[in-house]
Design a protein around this motif. Structure first.
Motif, mmCIF file in Angstrom:
data_model
loop_
_atom_site.group_PDB
_atom_site.id
_atom_site.type_symbol
_atom_site.label_atom_id
_atom_site.label_comp_id
_atom_site.label_asym_id
_atom_site.label_seq_id
_atom_site.Cartn_x
_atom_site.Cartn_y
_atom_site.Cartn_z
ATOM 1 N N ALA A 1 8.286 -0.582 1.397
ATOM 2 C CA ALA A 1 8.657 -0.720 2.812
ATOM 3 C C ALA A 1 10.162 -0.934 2.936
ATOM 4 O O ALA A 1 10.818 -0.364 3.812
ATOM 5 C CB ALA A 1 7.902 -1.883 3.447
ATOM 6 N N THR B 1 1.798 -10.613 6.574
ATOM 7 C CA THR B 1 2.801 -10.135 7.526
ATOM 8 C C THR B 1 2.215 -10.077 8.934
ATOM 9 O O THR B 1 2.833 -10.516 9.900
ATOM 10 C CB THR B 1 3.299 -8.741 7.110
ATOM 11 O OG1 THR B 1 3.726 -8.799 5.759
ATOM 12 C CG2 THR B 1 4.441 -8.284 7.977
ATOM 13 N N ARG B 2 0.980 -9.559 9.023
ATOM 14 C CA ARG B 2 0.329 -9.482 10.345
ATOM 15 C C ARG B 2 0.081 -10.876 10.901
ATOM 16 O O ARG B 2 0.232 -11.133 12.095
ATOM 17 C CB ARG B 2 -0.997 -8.732 10.219
ATOM 18 C CG ARG B 2 -0.823 -7.267 9.965
ATOM 19 C CD ARG B 2 -2.070 -6.510 10.340
ATOM 20 N NE ARG B 2 -3.194 -6.773 9.473
ATOM 21 C CZ ARG B 2 -3.349 -6.230 8.287
ATOM 22 N NH1 ARG B 2 -2.436 -5.405 7.816
ATOM 23 N NH2 ARG B 2 -4.397 -6.499 7.552
ATOM 24 N N SER C 1 1.299 -10.614 1.050
ATOM 25 C CA SER C 1 0.335 -9.570 1.398
ATOM 26 C C SER C 1 0.688 -8.956 2.745
ATOM 27 O O SER C 1 1.411 -9.548 3.541
ATOM 28 C CB SER C 1 -1.075 -10.155 1.453
ATOM 29 O OG SER C 1 -1.187 -11.017 2.561
ATOM 30 N N ARG C 2 0.178 -7.751 2.967
ATOM 31 C CA ARG C 2 0.396 -7.140 4.281
ATOM 32 C C ARG C 2 -0.334 -7.937 5.344
ATOM 33 O O ARG C 2 0.114 -8.033 6.479
ATOM 34 C CB ARG C 2 -0.115 -5.693 4.286
ATOM 35 C CG ARG C 2 0.564 -4.820 3.265
ATOM 36 C CD ARG C 2 0.245 -3.380 3.547
ATOM 37 N NE ARG C 2 1.273 -2.812 4.409
ATOM 38 C CZ ARG C 2 1.396 -1.520 4.651
ATOM 39 N NH1 ARG C 2 0.574 -0.668 4.124
ATOM 40 N NH2 ARG C 2 2.353 -1.077 5.432
ATOM 41 N N ALA D 1 6.977 -2.394 8.025
ATOM 42 C CA ALA D 1 5.677 -2.195 7.382
ATOM 43 C C ALA D 1 4.527 -2.354 8.374
ATOM 44 O O ALA D 1 3.468 -1.767 8.205
ATOM 45 C CB ALA D 1 5.508 -3.177 6.224
ATOM 46 N N GLU E 1 9.492 -6.155 6.763
ATOM 47 C CA GLU E 1 8.130 -6.517 7.189
ATOM 48 C C GLU E 1 7.812 -5.922 8.547
ATOM 49 O O GLU E 1 6.706 -5.446 8.785
ATOM 50 C CB GLU E 1 7.989 -8.044 7.234
ATOM 51 C CG GLU E 1 7.864 -8.677 5.874
ATOM 52 C CD GLU E 1 7.883 -10.201 5.922
ATOM 53 O OE1 GLU E 1 7.378 -10.809 4.973
ATOM 54 O OE2 GLU E 1 8.409 -10.769 6.883
ATOM 55 N N TRP F 1 3.801 -2.708 -1.929
ATOM 56 C CA TRP F 1 4.104 -2.268 -0.568
ATOM 57 C C TRP F 1 5.433 -2.803 -0.077
ATOM 58 O O TRP F 1 6.172 -2.140 0.625
ATOM 59 C CB TRP F 1 2.999 -2.712 0.384
ATOM 60 C CG TRP F 1 2.909 -4.183 0.576
ATOM 61 C CD1 TRP F 1 2.225 -5.048 -0.204
ATOM 62 C CD2 TRP F 1 3.542 -4.943 1.591
ATOM 63 N NE1 TRP F 1 2.391 -6.312 0.260
ATOM 64 C CE2 TRP F 1 3.189 -6.305 1.357
ATOM 65 C CE3 TRP F 1 4.368 -4.644 2.670
ATOM 66 C CZ2 TRP F 1 3.641 -7.329 2.174
ATOM 67 C CZ3 TRP F 1 4.814 -5.671 3.474
ATOM 68 C CH2 TRP F 1 4.449 -6.997 3.230
ATOM 69 N N ARG F 2 5.740 -4.031 -0.489
ATOM 70 C CA ARG F 2 6.929 -4.682 0.024
ATOM 71 C C ARG F 2 8.186 -3.905 -0.376
ATOM 72 O O ARG F 2 9.035 -3.590 0.455
ATOM 73 C CB ARG F 2 6.968 -6.089 -0.551
ATOM 74 C CG ARG F 2 8.021 -6.982 0.001
ATOM 75 C CD ARG F 2 7.735 -8.384 -0.456
ATOM 76 N NE ARG F 2 6.749 -8.983 0.405
ATOM 77 C CZ ARG F 2 7.069 -9.597 1.543
ATOM 78 N NH1 ARG F 2 8.314 -9.697 1.916
ATOM 79 N NH2 ARG F 2 6.139 -10.116 2.292
#
Lengths: 330, 507
Positions: free
Chosen positions: B132, A201-202, A197-198, B117, B114, B128-129
């Motif tokens: 990106a 990543t964060r 998931s994004r 992104a 990453e 999304w991956r």
């Protein structure tokens, strides 16, 4: 205005499947050791007692590992943002107590209490980020709070979990051992959160280099709060699974989980500095630690030696990790 | 210079509309006045060069332009943003302002895709991956053809040059780019990559994108800016047209010494004369030897300055790493037992951010200063103040290291290495983000230290600097391709040698 999405002429293709697998293997290599250790322990156990490879044997062997795997995934998320949760064991105990008391007598209040735990965890994240309090101190303090609450609710082990929860503990599918299913689900969920998931990543960016995350306009406070909330949900699930297996509550039932989960994360390729998350490795790490106990009881080691033996095996595996890592790097 | 005069000289916007207006902005950090009533107007499609010494206010100005910090007084207006609204990082992002940071802002544990992104806010949905990866790869291909970067690699495991490329491409991953701020974008890039970047920049400015270019590399600023502003002590002290202005004119406006800094040389030499000075022994036996994968040998004698040259990221950093930590079982490396190392990545492996200048400076020398494991506070302070005075570190020995500008931090790190009394000093690109005056001070220091019998091995991305060495080794793909005396080490010769061999692909 050209955009980045317009393919420039002669653009190279994205890496193919082979490259992806190779890169994944190299980047995930710290986790390999936990898999090797697990296989070694299973083989040893099978040689001593062939019955462990039967459906029933696997179920028995892995049952205790399910809550450990779930709690390890939670610990992995906390460690990915660069923190450590020392309150894991006490919190799991409290959840089993809630499950065996309030959740049976007044389910709404029980669920509200569990939701309250998530809120408290988000708050911990807030305090840690805003006030710069080390997570070790704040979670250690909270572990006594959890313990106290648990003792207040249920001073001695006992109580009764709700029917639906016990039913989950009794679930025995015919083809696959139930613990394997639960472990796989927990690992996939953690993998989706932390690696795909994004948000994940964060999460890892926060553990890796918080200044960068902030420069790019993300809120560090919100990211850490979300990480703690997600970890709390996983911990509650771990506690519920544990209660479903014993069908009772005991605030001391997971006393050694804080250190066990940390060891499992490290074994599975994680690090104390943060920024890395290996859900699959962490799961194998947790299973390995769970199986060590089984193996030691199979070789009929006196129970007074078991803790020491378990600790020595963990140390040996972790030392192995340091060596393999050096080997891979050179 | 008053603000009205400053405004008067700052207008050359190609006759087009102004994209961004900085109106009498001031900024103060504690006692330091970082910016005093600075006014700038930036036109659409314009490349604005910004030069000045360390601490002149360039970095502060670009941080304000990116909305990273608010000014104390004055205002920044951007075309298309509502009048009077606060100019924050989010507002700057909405206005299409993107910044390439000098201290690379990549998370080392995340992959290239990453990292990209994280800063690319375009909605991308479940896939999304993949998207990106596509975006950063296409941008890299467009800006740096043949970059050789895999989007799956972790950024922390890539060489500096590739990280810099990713940092640049990451800032370009947006649909609405209107202003690109480049803070020392080419410090770690090789010559060809830097040229590719500027070619791309000119393509984009032709479409109306504006750029602010901050660099210590004067010829790049002169060659690629439409207009150059010179900053000094927090103000704009001059404006020059790009392309035609002589570098020496800019340097004079910056107030820097163009020639070698004799002042520092005298201070350093006076300092060294006080100590017992072993005879320079350049003819002595080699104290250092390293064999590359094909058997070519790198050697150094006491008192020599050895340069590692070639295009960026061709294995020079690896050689420094091997000299620094040869490991237990390496027969291909011989090094003196006492070594000091100045890392290239200042923020990550250089400074201790919570410590003062004095503590940072003396940490490597504690063994020499200490007795039975206890360090004498008085001797430590004495050593620190000697070096701080000698190199004129602004802020003094007691200042927190993070309050210093980048160039002054670098001085402290270099002083730390020399203060450790090591036989061998390794320097990994010591001039990242360091201005001309500081560079001259450090050259002088290196020469003086070498004269006292130390061996210095030094890697720089700027091949012009190699003329300061006694001998130069040119690297390509991790191997030594040629060796030459420093007097022969012109940029042309090094570049020619770097490309000389035709085997293998070049990044």
């Amino acid at each position: 205005m050209t955009t980045a999405l317009e393919r420039p002429r002669g653009a190279s293709a994205l890496p193919g499947a082979a490259t992806r697998i190779r890169t994944g293997a190299v980047q995930g290599s710290p986790a390999v050791l936990s898999i090797v250790a697990m296989i070694a322990i299973v083989i040893l156990a099978a040689v001593i007692q062939p019955g462990v490879l039967s459906m029933n044997g696997i179920t028995l062997m892995l049952t205790a590992a399910v809550p450990l795997v779930l709690a390890t995934q939670a610990q992995m998320i906390i460690m990915a943002v660069g923190d450590i949760d020392l309150g894991v064991g006490a919190l799991l105990g409290l959840v089993t107590v809630i499950a065996a008391t309030v959740l049976t007598t007044s389910p709404a209040l029980g669920l509200a209490m569990l939701a309250g735990i998530v809120v408290v965890y988000a708050l911990l994240g807030f305090i840690i980020q805003r006030r710069g309090v080390p997570s070790i101190i704040i979670t250690l303090g909270m572990s006594f709070v959890w313990l106290g609450l648990g003792l207040e609710l249920l001073p001695t082990p006992g109580g009764q979990t709700p029917e639906w929860l016990s039913a989950i503990g009794q679930w025995r599918p015919e083809l696959i051992p139930a613990p394997l299913v639960l472990i796989a689900v927990a690992t996939v969920v953690a993998w989706l959160i932390a690696r795909r998931s994004r948000f994940g990543t964060r999460l890892r960016a926060l553990g890796s280099q918080p200044a960068t995350l902030e420069k790019l306009g993300w809120s560090l406070v919100r990211t850490r709060m979300a990480a703690y909330a997600v970890a709390a949900v996983l911990l509650i699930l771990a506690g519920l699974v544990m209660a479903s297996q014993t069908r009772s509550g005991d605030v001391n039932s997971a006393g050694n989980f804080a250190l066990m989960t940390i060891a499992a994360v490290i074994l599975g390729g994680g690090n104390f500095a943060g920024g890395r998350a290996f859900p699959v490795g962490a799961a194998f790490g947790a299973i390995t630690l769970g199986l060590i106990t089984v193996l030691l009881s199979l070789v009929s080691l006196p129970s007074s030696f078991q803790s020491a033996a378990q600790g020595l095996i963990v140390l040996a595996v972790l030392a192995g990790r340091v060596i393999t890592e050096r080997f891979i790097r050179s | 210079m008053t603000s009205t005069e400053t405004t008067a000289i700052v207008d050359g916007t190609r006759g087009g509309t102004a994209l961004l207006t900085v109106d009498a902005v001031s900024k103060r950090y504690g006692k330091t006045q970082a910016l005093s009533t600075v006014s700038v107007e930036l036109g659409e499609g314009e490349i604005l060069g910004l030069v000045g010494h360390n601490g002149a206010g360039k970095s502060t100005l670009v941080r304000l332009l990116a909305g990273r910090e608010a000014s104390d007084t004055g205002a920044i207006r951007v075309a298309g943003l509502p009048e009077g609204a606060a100019f924050t990082a989010a507002a700057a992002e909405r206005a299409g302002i993107r910044m390439v940071y000098q201290e690379l802002a990549l998370c080392p544990d995340l992959t290239v895709a990453e990292n990209a992104a994280l800063s690319d806010r375009r909605p991308t949905g479940a896939l999304w991956r993949r998207r990106a990866e596509r975006r950063i790869q296409d941008t890299l291909d467009e800006v740096f053809p043949g970059h050789g970067i895999s989007v799956l690699d972790r950024s922390g495991e890539m060489p500096m040059a590739q990280r810099q490329m990713v940092e640049i491409a990451r800032a370009l991953c947006t649909d609405r780019l209107r202003l690109l701020i480049l803070d020392e974008p080419t410090e770690s890039l090789g010559v060809d990559a830097a040229e590719a970047l500027y070619r791309y920049l000119h393509r984009r400015t032709a479409d109306g994108v504006s750029a602010v270019l901050v660099s210590h590399r004067m010829h790049e600023v002169v060659g690629h800016s439409d207009r150059i502003l010179v900053m000094k002590d927090g103000s704009i002290v001059g404006q020059y047209p790009g392309g035609t202005t002589a570098e020496s004119t800019l340097l004079a406006a910056m107030g820097g010494e163009v020639s070698t800094d004799t002042g520092t040389l005298e201070r350093v030499e006076a300092e060294l004369d006080d100590q017992e000075q072993p005879a320079a022994a350049r003819e002595g036996a080699a104290v250092l030897a390293l064999t590359d994968s094909r058997g070519r040998e790198l050697t150094a004698r006491p008192g020599e300055i050895i340069g590692l040259a070639g295009l960026a990221g061709q294995g020079q950093e690896g050689v420094l790493a091997r000299l620094w930590a040869p490991g237990l079982l390496s027969r291909s490396v011989t090094v003196p037992s006492s070594r000091a190392y100045v890392p290239g990545d200042r923020q990550v492996s250089g400074i201790f951010p919570l410590w003062t200048v004095a503590e940072n400076l003396t940490i490597a020398a504690t063994r020499a200063l200490g007795r039975f494991g206890f360090v004498s506070g008085a001797r430590k302070r004495e050593l620190a103040s000697t070096w701080v005075d000698m190199l004129r570190v602004r802020g003094g020995a007691a200042a927190p290291i993070t309050s210093l500008s980048g160039g002054n931090q670098q001085k402290v790190l270099i002083a730390r290495a020399f203060a450790a009394d090591a036989e061998l000093v390794l320097l990994d690109d010591p001039f990242r983000g360091v201005d001309v005056a500081t560079k001259n001070e450090i050259y002088t220091l290196m020469k003086a230290e070498a004269r006292s019998g130390r061996t210095i091995v030094w890697y720089s991305t700027d091949n012009k600097e190699m003329a300061h060495c006694d001998r130069v080794y040119v690297f390509r793909a991790g191997r030594i391709v040629s060796e030459m005396p420093g007097s022969d080490a012109t940029e042309q010769r090094i570049i020619a040698d770097s490309f000389d061999e035709t085997e293998g692909e070049l990044r």
